[in-house]
Scaffold this motif. Structure first.
Motif: not given
Length: 238
Positions: A171-173, A177-180, A203-217
């Motif tokens: 997400s480029l916002k 993004l603590p709600w992401l 088994t996979a641990n799916v993460l948001p991309g590295s463009a978002d340093a802090i996310v929710h979960r």
């Protein structure tokens, strides 16, 4: 006749005292609302948090060595077992067990029942005779390994095929993004699930991309396969 209001000189000392008293009361009220305890007798006062037991349990868990639960070897059925799946005998496989510091390779068979490995290597005929309707699969020397756990994955969010409308990795916002949640962008029709299963990922641990340093979960999921079906299961609490 005009009325004149009587004038009384202001007592500067009294006004200053009232202002000081009001300021002190304001500070006390503010500290009380923040949960700070004032001890006028200069004694040490400790306020125990309401979730103290949970905090202590988390601290103790940091020192627990990773491993299966104590009743792991007492199981009679895997929690990933699909009802109706027959016992399976994989014959003539090259098996990487992961033991002996990852150097042990066994050439032989694997017998499974209810999702649990019953025997590896030389599977005794006496064991097979106690089961019915065994599904026999010829491995022809193919490699069999323990299931791979992908700890940094973008399955389902960086979808295959890669199209402009199918990319939900970043997400480029903003950086924080603590709600992401990666779950909100998960594509359940991603072709990469099939590709990862063919590569041994279970088994996979799916993460948001590295463009978002802090996310929710992040979202943890595992691939559940059976001879008749295939599905993706999201691990509760992830």
């Amino acid at each position: 006749m005009d009325k004149f209001q009587a004038y009384r000189p202001t007592n500067a000392r009294s006004t200053s005292f009232r202002s000081l008293l009001g300021a002190v009361l304001l500070v006390v009220i503010t500290l009380s609302s923040l949960g700070v305890t004032l001890d006028w007798n200069h004694r040490g006062t400790v306020r125990i948090p309401i979730n103290a037991a949970e905090i202590v349990a988390k601290c103790q868990a940091l020192h627990v060595l990773p491993g299966p639960p104590s009743n792991f070897h007492e199981r009679v059925e895997s929690d990933r077992y699909e009802a109706g799946t027959p016992p399976i005998l994989l014959k003539n496989a090259t098996i990487w067990t992961g033991r002996v510091s990852g150097h042990e390779v066994v050439v032989g068979d694997i017998f499974l029942d209810k999702g649990l490995i019953k025997e590896i290597g030389d599977v005794k005929q006496s064991m097979l005779d106690s089961y019915k309707d065994i599904l026999v699969l010829e491995a022809e020397g193919a490699w069999i390994t323990p299931g791979i756990v992908d700890m940094h994955s973008h399955l389902g969010v960086d979808s295959v095929p890669e199209l402009r409308g199918s990319g939900d990795t970043n997400s480029l916002k903003g950086l924080v993004l603590p709600w992401l949640r990666s779950l909100d962008g998960l594509n359940t029709h991603d072709e990469a699930y099939r590709l990862s299963i063919s590569g041994g990922v279970t088994t996979a641990n799916v993460l948001p991309g590295s463009a978002d340093a802090i996310v929710h979960r992040r979202t943890s999921l595992y691939h559940q396969t059976a001879p008749y079906d295939r599905k993706i299961v999201i691990i509760p609490g992830s």
